[in-house]
Structures are given as structure tokens and as C-alpha cells.
Design a protein around this motif. Structure first.
Motif, PDB file in Angstrom:
ATOM      1  N   ILE A 141      34.634 -39.921  -6.288  1.00 47.77           N
ATOM      2  CA  ILE A 141      33.987 -39.566  -5.792  1.00 47.77           C
ATOM      3  C   ILE A 141      34.269 -38.307  -4.901  1.00 47.77           C
ATOM      4  O   ILE A 141      33.608 -38.262  -4.351  1.00 47.77           O
ATOM      5  N   ASN A 142      35.539 -37.930  -5.603  1.00 51.05           N
ATOM      6  CA  ASN A 142      35.537 -36.167  -4.681  1.00 51.05           C
ATOM      7  C   ASN A 142      34.821 -35.679  -5.637  1.00 51.05           C
ATOM      8  O   ASN A 142      34.668 -34.369  -4.918  1.00 51.05           O
ATOM      9  N   GLY A 143      33.976 -35.762  -6.950  1.00 48.72           N
ATOM     10  CA  GLY A 143      33.037 -35.258  -7.107  1.00 48.72           C
ATOM     11  C   GLY A 143      32.189 -34.512  -5.800  1.00 48.72           C
ATOM     12  O   GLY A 143      31.028 -34.055  -6.080  1.00 48.72           O
ATOM     13  N   PHE A 144      31.439 -35.700  -5.402  1.00 52.23           N
ATOM     14  CA  PHE A 144      30.603 -35.585  -4.411  1.00 52.23           C
ATOM     15  C   PHE A 144      30.909 -35.107  -3.478  1.00 52.23           C
ATOM     16  O   PHE A 144      31.203 -34.754  -2.603  1.00 52.23           O
ATOM     17  N   GLY A 145      29.789 -34.401  -3.184  1.00 48.52           N
ATOM     18  CA  GLY A 145      28.910 -32.794  -2.230  1.00 48.52           C
ATOM     19  C   GLY A 145      29.713 -31.518  -2.589  1.00 48.52           C
ATOM     20  O   GLY A 145      29.627 -30.769  -2.342  1.00 48.52           O
ATOM     21  N   VAL A 146      30.106 -32.097  -4.143  1.00 45.23           N
ATOM     22  CA  VAL A 146      30.922 -30.374  -4.306  1.00 45.23           C
ATOM     23  C   VAL A 146      29.488 -29.864  -4.725  1.00 45.23           C
ATOM     24  O   VAL A 146      29.780 -28.088  -4.934  1.00 45.23           O
ATOM     25  N   GLY A 147      28.252 -30.000  -5.243  1.00 45.15           N
ATOM     26  CA  GLY A 147      27.142 -29.108  -6.593  1.00 45.15           C
ATOM     27  C   GLY A 147      26.578 -28.394  -5.167  1.00 45.15           C
ATOM     28  O   GLY A 147      26.578 -28.852  -3.789  1.00 45.15           O
ATOM     29  N   GLY A 148      26.476 -27.023  -5.411  1.00 46.54           N
ATOM     30  CA  GLY A 148      25.454 -26.756  -4.316  1.00 46.54           C
ATOM     31  C   GLY A 148      24.301 -27.070  -3.951  1.00 46.54           C
ATOM     32  O   GLY A 148      23.195 -28.592  -4.495  1.00 46.54           O
ATOM     33  N   GLU A 149      23.157 -26.773  -3.377  1.00 44.30           N
ATOM     34  CA  GLU A 149      22.016 -27.747  -2.873  1.00 44.30           C
ATOM     35  C   GLU A 149      20.895 -27.702  -4.110  1.00 44.30           C
ATOM     36  O   GLU A 149      20.526 -28.453  -3.742  1.00 44.30           O
ATOM     37  N   GLU A 205      24.351 -67.309  -9.203  1.00 42.61           N
ATOM     38  CA  GLU A 205      23.155 -65.690  -9.579  1.00 42.61           C
ATOM     39  C   GLU A 205      23.145 -65.277  -8.654  1.00 42.61           C
ATOM     40  O   GLU A 205      22.726 -65.409  -7.782  1.00 42.61           O
ATOM     41  N   PRO A 206      22.726 -63.630  -9.334  1.00 42.18           N
ATOM     42  CA  PRO A 206      22.469 -62.366  -8.295  1.00 42.18           C
ATOM     43  C   PRO A 206      21.125 -63.040  -8.219  1.00 42.18           C
ATOM     44  O   PRO A 206      20.082 -63.637  -7.898  1.00 42.18           O
ATOM     45  N   GLY A 207      20.867 -62.185  -6.590  1.00 47.87           N
ATOM     46  CA  GLY A 207      19.216 -62.175  -5.653  1.00 47.87           C
ATOM     47  C   GLY A 207      18.604 -61.849  -6.258  1.00 47.87           C
ATOM     48  O   GLY A 207      18.974 -61.398  -7.606  1.00 47.87           O
ATOM     49  N   MET A 208      17.313 -61.716  -5.221  1.00 45.24           N
ATOM     50  CA  MET A 208      15.868 -61.794  -6.136  1.00 45.24           C
ATOM     51  C   MET A 208      16.246 -59.846  -6.631  1.00 45.24           C
ATOM     52  O   MET A 208      16.793 -59.357  -5.660  1.00 45.24           O
ATOM     53  N   PRO A 209      15.776 -59.136  -8.134  1.00 40.75           N
ATOM     54  CA  PRO A 209      15.431 -57.673  -8.553  1.00 40.75           C
ATOM     55  C   PRO A 209      15.149 -56.990  -7.557  1.00 40.75           C
ATOM     56  O   PRO A 209      13.488 -57.445  -6.827  1.00 40.75           O
ATOM     57  N   LEU A 210      15.416 -56.269  -7.147  1.00 42.41           N
ATOM     58  CA  LEU A 210      14.119 -54.765  -6.709  1.00 42.41           C
ATOM     59  C   LEU A 210      12.945 -54.785  -7.205  1.00 42.41           C
ATOM     60  O   LEU A 210      12.791 -54.696  -8.171  1.00 42.41           O
ATOM     61  N   GLU A 211      12.303 -54.260  -6.894  1.00 48.02           N
ATOM     62  CA  GLU A 211      10.473 -53.737  -6.887  1.00 48.02           C
ATOM     63  C   GLU A 211      10.764 -52.771  -6.588  1.00 48.02           C
ATOM     64  O   GLU A 211      10.066 -52.289  -5.386  1.00 48.02           O
ATOM     65  N   ALA A 212       9.837 -52.033  -7.584  1.00 53.33           N
ATOM     66  CA  ALA A 212       8.939 -50.750  -7.521  1.00 53.33           C
ATOM     67  C   ALA A 212       7.917 -50.345  -8.195  1.00 53.33           C
ATOM     68  O   ALA A 212       7.726 -51.148  -9.968  1.00 53.33           O
ATOM     69  N   ASP A 213       6.861 -49.594  -7.433  1.00 55.83           N
ATOM     70  CA  ASP A 213       5.526 -49.315  -8.350  1.00 55.83           C
ATOM     71  C   ASP A 213       6.058 -48.416  -9.667  1.00 55.83           C
ATOM     72  O   ASP A 213       5.734 -48.237 -10.859  1.00 55.83           O
ATOM     73  N   ILE A 214       6.711 -46.851  -9.476  1.00 55.27           N
ATOM     74  CA  ILE A 214       7.357 -46.010 -10.831  1.00 55.27           C
ATOM     75  C   ILE A 214       9.216 -46.705 -11.084  1.00 55.27           C
ATOM     76  O   ILE A 214       9.204 -46.870 -10.122  1.00 55.27           O
ATOM     77  N   VAL A 215       9.180 -47.289 -11.902  1.00 54.64           N
ATOM     78  CA  VAL A 215      10.791 -47.029 -13.068  1.00 54.64           C
ATOM     79  C   VAL A 215      11.312 -46.464 -13.880  1.00 54.64           C
ATOM     80  O   VAL A 215      10.025 -46.163 -14.582  1.00 54.64           O
ATOM     81  N   ASP A 216      12.079 -45.729 -13.415  1.00 52.05           N
ATOM     82  CA  ASP A 216      13.166 -44.735 -14.059  1.00 52.05           C
ATOM     83  C   ASP A 216      14.443 -45.428 -15.156  1.00 52.05           C
ATOM     84  O   ASP A 216      15.016 -45.640 -14.502  1.00 52.05           O
ATOM     85  N   LYS A 217      14.636 -44.978 -15.651  1.00 57.84           N
ATOM     86  CA  LYS A 217      15.640 -45.379 -16.648  1.00 57.84           C
ATOM     87  C   LYS A 217      16.305 -44.688 -16.918  1.00 57.84           C
ATOM     88  O   LYS A 217      15.906 -43.316 -17.879  1.00 57.84           O
ATOM     89  N   VAL A 218      17.651 -44.119 -16.717  1.00 58.40           N
ATOM     90  CA  VAL A 218      18.561 -43.856 -16.468  1.00 58.40           C
ATOM     91  C   VAL A 218      19.746 -43.571 -16.982  1.00 58.40           C
ATOM     92  O   VAL A 218      20.342 -44.919 -17.411  1.00 58.40           O
ATOM     93  N   GLU A 219      20.427 -42.404 -17.335  1.00 62.17           N
ATOM     94  CA  GLU A 219      22.187 -42.332 -17.941  1.00 62.17           C
ATOM     95  C   GLU A 219      22.927 -42.045 -16.767  1.00 62.17           C
ATOM     96  O   GLU A 219      22.573 -41.302 -15.911  1.00 62.17           O
ATOM     97  N   TYR A 220      23.864 -42.676 -17.089  1.00 56.49           N
ATOM     98  CA  TYR A 220      25.039 -42.431 -15.912  1.00 56.49           C
ATOM     99  C   TYR A 220      26.639 -42.948 -16.763  1.00 56.49           C
ATOM    100  O   TYR A 220      27.059 -43.191 -17.822  1.00 56.49           O
ATOM    101  N   ASP A 221      27.445 -42.169 -16.086  1.00 56.86           N
ATOM    102  CA  ASP A 221      28.948 -42.048 -15.970  1.00 56.86           C
ATOM    103  C   ASP A 221      29.254 -43.405 -15.512  1.00 56.86           C
ATOM    104  O   ASP A 221      29.863 -42.767 -13.620  1.00 56.86           O
ATOM    105  N   GLU A 222      29.720 -44.154 -16.027  1.00 51.20           N
ATOM    106  CA  GLU A 222      30.817 -44.892 -15.221  1.00 51.20           C
ATOM    107  C   GLU A 222      32.399 -44.290 -15.145  1.00 51.20           C
ATOM    108  O   GLU A 222      33.527 -45.433 -14.351  1.00 51.20           O
ATOM    109  N   THR A 223      32.644 -43.200 -14.833  1.00 54.17           N
ATOM    110  CA  THR A 223      34.251 -43.083 -14.351  1.00 54.17           C
ATOM    111  C   THR A 223      33.952 -41.992 -13.956  1.00 54.17           C
ATOM    112  O   THR A 223      34.949 -41.218 -14.004  1.00 54.17           O
ATOM    113  N   ALA A 224      33.399 -41.792 -12.695  1.00 54.94           N
ATOM    114  CA  ALA A 224      33.116 -40.724 -12.414  1.00 54.94           C
ATOM    115  C   ALA A 224      34.061 -40.679 -11.131  1.00 54.94           C
ATOM    116  O   ALA A 224      34.388 -41.819 -10.938  1.00 54.94           O
TER     117      ALA A 224
END
Length: 427
Positions: free
Chosen positions: A399-407, A378-397
Motif C-alpha cells: 500500500i506504500n506505493g499508493f499515490g506515488v505515480g504521477g497524474e 457461500e459468497p453473496g450475489m456477484p456484481l454485474e456490469a454491462d462491460i467486463v474486462d479481465k485484468v492482470e494483477y499483482d497480489e504481492t503489492a
């Protein structure tokens, strides 16, 4: 043969005596003075113009020998290792000097007086060694692991058996070369840049440095005055098991033969081709072997890799009690690396685990997913936070794209684009 052996022993004994005398400051000034006199007598400015090319070479040779004998450190190196301590690549830069010959010449002048046998006279009876022939030899990692013997046909020059390397008929003497006037060398001008030339001394192409040639009718009929003939010979190259990239294998005396010289060697440098499976470091081998997710979790008993000699490497990794294998985990198999030369010992084989995960749609039935969850921890204890945002994601990304974007997380835009873009100032 007995006289020749006695002469060699006498030369070695006399050489040691001179080295020791200089080291102990006995006769130091006298001996070094002899070198100075020999260098002065062979100075290019002291001889006729037609002899200057040969004198220049002789002057430089004597000067280098003087440096070796005068310098305490260089003299110790020579006394311990001979001229091999000054060969190219050792940082000494005096590999062209044969101090044995020059010391023998000094002995003729040296402590007993008399004219030197070399400078301007006859050369030492010790034959010089000819030029070595070096080339790369491509090998596989399998060749280095198992060892290999290769037979190949070699064509080389050998001393003419008819004229014994003289190039002429029996009892016929050559005439001085008209091209170099008997010196064996010529002065050439070589371009080193636009409008710039330099003078260099080169071997005479007509007499090939001998200083003398035979008339056409007096030349040996077998070699046509070349002193050598082509000969074919089958050679054998043995590569010991456990040899390494860059090692040199020497076939002594198999290079081209030259009159009045000891034949050089053929030297092969091992160049290993890249292997598709194994990497080598010293006596160790490294490879990646693949397992399925089921084998990583449940264990396996099978051949995991085929070795360089064709053997299958069999491993038993049952579950339980074996550990679950993780991606990137390293397994060491002692004694399955590269063999050590002249030994029965071998290095180690390191296997890096690569887990092949199933495709993303391999579970199509909800019943199978539920059953799998029941089997896995079984997985461990889930993380808890006061504010939780549900996000969209790209599972085919990637790592070469890491750091390419501007500040700012986006592409910078210039407000001036609305006014026709940036303009270049005229100079």
C-alpha cells in the motif's frame, strides 16, 4: 526549644498581621515605604565598590519581595501557599525570594521601629534549604505493575563532626577573603558572542561565598577547611505499585549537607522503558494476541497472553455459541489492567485480535478445497456490469506505493532531452 518555638509562632503571627494590614489598607503606605527604604539603602550605587556584588543581590531580593507584597494577586497567592506559589515552573519567577525572612526583617524595622535585623546585619534564624539533586530512574512496566523496593549506596557530603561545619579549629576566627575582599562574590566577564562580553556576578571560588577563610595552619584537620566530609549511606527507594511515567519520588534530606542550610532532597523521576508486549494508557493496558484462522472460526480455550506478574491469562472461546473473531477485533478483560495506587482496583486489559492466515500453498489437494467451500458460508450475489474486462494483477503489492505515480500514471518526459537536455542560464 520553647523559646525557639515561641519565636516561630510570633513571626507567623506578625507576618499574617502585616499581610492583613496591607490588604485592608491599614498602614499600607508605611509598610511599603519601609520596603522602599530598605531597597534604597541596599542599592549598589549607595555602597562601596567592594560591597556592590552582595548589595546587588540584596537589592534584587528586596525588590522582588516588594512586588509580591504590593500586588494584590501575588499577595493572596503568598498568603495561601507561601513561597511555593512562586517557585520555578509556576510562571511567577520569584522562587529565590524568602519573603518570610524579609517580612521578619521588616518587623524589626516595621511597625515598632528600629533597625532591620537582615539588610546588612545578621540573617534570620530560619535555615535555608539546600539544593535538591534530581535524576531519572529507569523502570520497566513490570516494576510499575508490581511495585519495587531498591537499595543503593549513596555518597554525599555531611557536616564535619570535628569543627561542626566552621572549617577551622576551635576558638579560631577566619580572616576576610583576599580574593573577593570579604563579599563572597566576584565580578567576571563572560563572552556572549564575537567581540561581545557581559559582566556577571559569581560566587567566589576561594571562600565559596562565605567571604572569609582560615589560614592553612588554622584549618580543621579532619575536613581541611572544607566544612564537610564524604560519607557513604545505604538508601532505600520505594516505587509503589501503579506508579506512572514521570512521577517523582523524593528522599527528603538526603542531598549534600551544607553549613547553615537545611539539607535538600534527592528526587528520582521515573522513566519507563518501552515494553515488547504491552502498552499503557492511564490504568489500562493494551496488547495484541495472535490466533490461527482455525481458532478465529472454530473457537479456542487456552492461555492467550502472559501478564506482567507472570500469570497466564486463560480464555474460553468455544464455538458455538461464541462469535467468529475478526482481524483487529478488540476484546476487553475487566480488572486486568494496571493497579491503582492505594487501592485494590485495577484498570482494564484490551486485547487486539491478530489472525494468522495460512501460507498461500497450504491447500494442495482439490478435495480439501471443495470440502472447505462446503463448510464455509457461500459468497453473496456477484456484481454485474454491462462491460467486463479481465485484468492482470499483482497480489504481492504494498500500500506504500499508493499515490506515488504521477497524474498521467507514468514518468514525465521532457521533449528537450532529444536536443541535449535542459540548459542552465548563466547569470
Amino acid at each position: 526549644a520553647f523559646w525557639r518555638s515561641s519565636e516561630v509562632q510570633a513571626r507567623r503571627k506578625s507576618r499574617k498581621h502585616i499581610i492583613k494590614s496591607v490588604a485592608n489598607n491599614r498602614h499600607r503606605e508605611a509598610i511599603l515605604s519601609l520596603f522602599g527604604q530598605a531597597a534604597l539603602s541596599s542599592h549598589p550605587d549607595k555602597v562601596p565598590e567592594i560591597e556592590r556584588a552582595a548589595a546587588d543581590i540584596q537589592f534584587k531580593t528586596i525588590s522582588k519581595a516588594y512586588e509580591i507584597l504590593y500586588d494584590d494577586d501575588k499577595r493572596r497567592l503568598y498568603n495561601s501557599h507561601g513561597m511555593s506559589a512562586f517557585e520555578a515552573g509556576n510562571g511567577q519567577g520569584s522562587g529565590d525570594v524568602d519573603l518570610d525572612d524579609i517580612l521578619a526583617q521588616m518587623m524589626g524595622m516595621g511597625l515598632g521601629g528600629g533597625k532591620p535585623s537582615g539588610f546588612g546585619g545578621t540573617r534570620s534564624s530560619k535555615p535555608r534549604k539546600g539544593r535538591d539533586e534530581e535524576q531519572d530512574y529507569s523502570v520497566t512496566l513490570e516494576d510499575l505493575y508490581k511495585g519495587k523496593t531498591v537499595k543503593f549506596s549513596s555518597t554525599k557530603n555531611i557536616i564535619c563532626t570535628n569543627c561542626k561545619g566552621s572549617g577551622g579549629k576551635d576558638k579560631v576566627k577566619p580572616k576576610p577573603c583576599a580574593s573577593c575582599r570579604g563579599s563572597g562574590f566576584k565580578q567576571n566577564l563572560r563572552s556572549v558572542g564575537p567581540g561581545l562580553v557581559t559582566q556577571e556576578t559569581v560566587t567566589c571560588g576561594n571562600c565559596k561565598g562565605k567571604g572569609a577563610v582560615f589560614n592553612l595552619k588554622d584549618r580543621c584537620k579532619k575536613c581541611q577547611g572544607e566544612c564537610v566530609n564524604k560519607s557513604r549511606k545505604v538508601l532505600e527507594l520505594y516505587i509503589p505499585r501503579g506508579s506512572k511515567e514521570g512521577e517523582k519520588i523524593r528522599l527528603e534530606g538526603e542531598a549534600d549537607q551544607v553549613p547553615d542550610q537545611q539539607p535538600g532532597d534527592i528526587i528520582f523521576t521515573l522513566a519507563q522503558r518501552q515494553h515488547d508486549v504491552f502498552r499503557r494508557s492511564g490504568t489500562d493496558l493494551c496488547a495484541t494476541f495472535e490466533i490461527t484462522l482455525a481458532e478465529a472460526l472454530c473457537g479456542f480455550s487456552r492461555v492467550v497472553i502472559k501478564h506482567l506478574d507472570g500469570r497466564g491469562i486463560y480464555m474460553e472461546h468455544p464455538q458455538p455459541p461464541a462469535r467468529v473473531l475478526e482481524p483487529g477485533q478488540v476484546i476487553k478483560i475487566p480488572g486486568e489492567g494496571m493497579p491503582q495506587k492505594k487501592s485494590e482496583m485495577k484498570g482494564n486489559l484490551y486485547l487486539i485480535v491478530h489472525v494468522n492466515f495460512p501460507d498461500h500453498n497450504w491447500l494442495e489437494l482439490n478435495q480439501a478445497i471443495t470440502r472447505l467451500k462446503e463448510l464455509l458460508p457461500e459468497p453473496g450475489m456477484p456484481l454485474e456490469a454491462d462491460i467486463v474486462d479481465k485484468v492482470e494483477y499483482d497480489e504481492t503489492a504494498d500500500i506504500n506505493g499508493f499515490g506515488v505515480g504521477g497524474e498521467d500514471g507514468g514518468v514525465w518526459e521532457d521533449d528537450a532531452e532529444d536536443e541535449g537536455g535542459a540548459q542552465c542560464q548563466q547569470q
